[in-house]
Design a protein around this motif. Structure first.
Motif, short mmCIF file in Angstrom:
data_model
loop_
_atom_site.label_atom_id
_atom_site.label_comp_id
_atom_site.label_asym_id
_atom_site.label_seq_id
_atom_site.Cartn_x
_atom_site.Cartn_y
_atom_site.Cartn_z
N LEU A 195 0.83 -1.20 0.00
CA LEU A 195 0.00 0.00 0.00
C LEU A 195 0.87 1.25 0.00
N ARG A 196 0.45 2.26 -0.73
CA ARG A 196 1.15 3.55 -0.81
C ARG A 196 0.12 4.67 -0.81
N GLY A 197 0.52 5.84 -0.33
CA GLY A 197 -0.30 7.05 -0.41
C GLY A 197 -1.57 6.98 0.41
N ASP A 198 -2.66 7.48 -0.19
CA ASP A 198 -3.94 7.55 0.52
C ASP A 198 -4.46 6.17 0.94
N PRO A 199 -4.37 5.15 0.10
CA PRO A 199 -4.83 3.83 0.56
C PRO A 199 -4.07 3.35 1.80
N ARG A 200 -2.77 3.63 1.86
CA ARG A 200 -1.99 3.23 3.03
C ARG A 200 -2.44 4.02 4.26
N ARG A 201 -2.64 5.32 4.10
CA ARG A 201 -3.08 6.15 5.22
C ARG A 201 -4.41 5.66 5.76
N ASP A 202 -5.34 5.37 4.86
CA ASP A 202 -6.66 4.88 5.29
C ASP A 202 -6.55 3.53 5.98
N PHE A 203 -5.71 2.66 5.42
CA PHE A 203 -5.51 1.34 6.03
C PHE A 203 -4.91 1.48 7.43
N MET A 204 -3.89 2.31 7.56
CA MET A 204 -3.23 2.47 8.86
C MET A 204 -4.20 3.04 9.89
N ARG A 205 -4.99 4.00 9.49
CA ARG A 205 -5.97 4.58 10.41
C ARG A 205 -6.93 3.50 10.91
N GLN A 206 -7.44 2.69 9.98
CA GLN A 206 -8.39 1.64 10.34
C GLN A 206 -7.70 0.55 11.18
N CYS A 207 -6.52 0.15 10.77
CA CYS A 207 -5.80 -0.91 11.47
C CYS A 207 -5.49 -0.50 12.91
N LEU A 208 -4.98 0.70 13.09
CA LEU A 208 -4.60 1.14 14.43
C LEU A 208 -5.82 1.32 15.33
N SER A 209 -6.92 1.77 14.77
CA SER A 209 -8.11 1.94 15.61
C SER A 209 -8.71 0.59 15.99
N GLN A 210 -8.62 -0.40 15.12
CA GLN A 210 -9.14 -1.74 15.45
C GLN A 210 -8.29 -2.40 16.51
N ARG A 211 -6.99 -2.25 16.41
CA ARG A 211 -6.09 -2.91 17.36
C ARG A 211 -6.13 -2.23 18.72
N ARG A 212 -6.54 -0.97 18.76
CA ARG A 212 -6.62 -0.25 20.02
C ARG A 212 -7.82 -0.72 20.83
N ALA A 213 -8.90 -1.09 20.14
CA ALA A 213 -10.12 -1.53 20.83
C ALA A 213 -9.83 -2.85 21.56
N ARG A 214 -10.26 -2.90 22.80
CA ARG A 214 -10.03 -4.10 23.61
C ARG A 214 -11.27 -4.98 23.59
N PRO A 215 -11.09 -6.27 23.44
CA PRO A 215 -12.26 -7.17 23.47
C PRO A 215 -12.84 -7.23 24.88
N SER A 216 -14.16 -7.30 24.96
CA SER A 216 -14.82 -7.31 26.27
C SER A 216 -14.92 -8.70 26.84
#
Length: 74
Positions: A53-74
């Motif tokens: 991934l490069r450019g905008d697709p990479r930025r969007d992927f990183m934003r989504q990936c980091l936010s998903q990994r930050r969420a803790r399972p209940s």
């Protein structure tokens, strides 16, 4: 020439105290949250690199990936 020598001496005199203070200050260990954030970033970076991934697709992927990994399972 004299002005250059005076400017150099003044510059060294101003830098010396800050350098000595920085060298004497002990390094702090990263917190658990900082270590977790580094690991999330490493994992997401590796996945983005694997997908080439490069450019905008990479930025969007990183934003989504980091936010998903930050969420803790209940």
């Amino acid at each position: 020439m004299l002005r250059l020598a005076v400017a150099a001496a003044l510059g060294l005199a101003l830098l010396a105290p800050s350098r000595a203070a920085a060298e004497s200050r002990p390094a702090r260990e990263p917190t658990a949250a900082q270590l977790a954030a580094r690991e999330r970033m490493r994992a997401c970076n590796a996945e983005a690199r694997q997908q080439s991934l490069r450019g905008d697709p990479r930025r969007d992927f990183m934003r989504q990936c980091l936010s998903q990994r930050r969420a803790r399972p209940s």
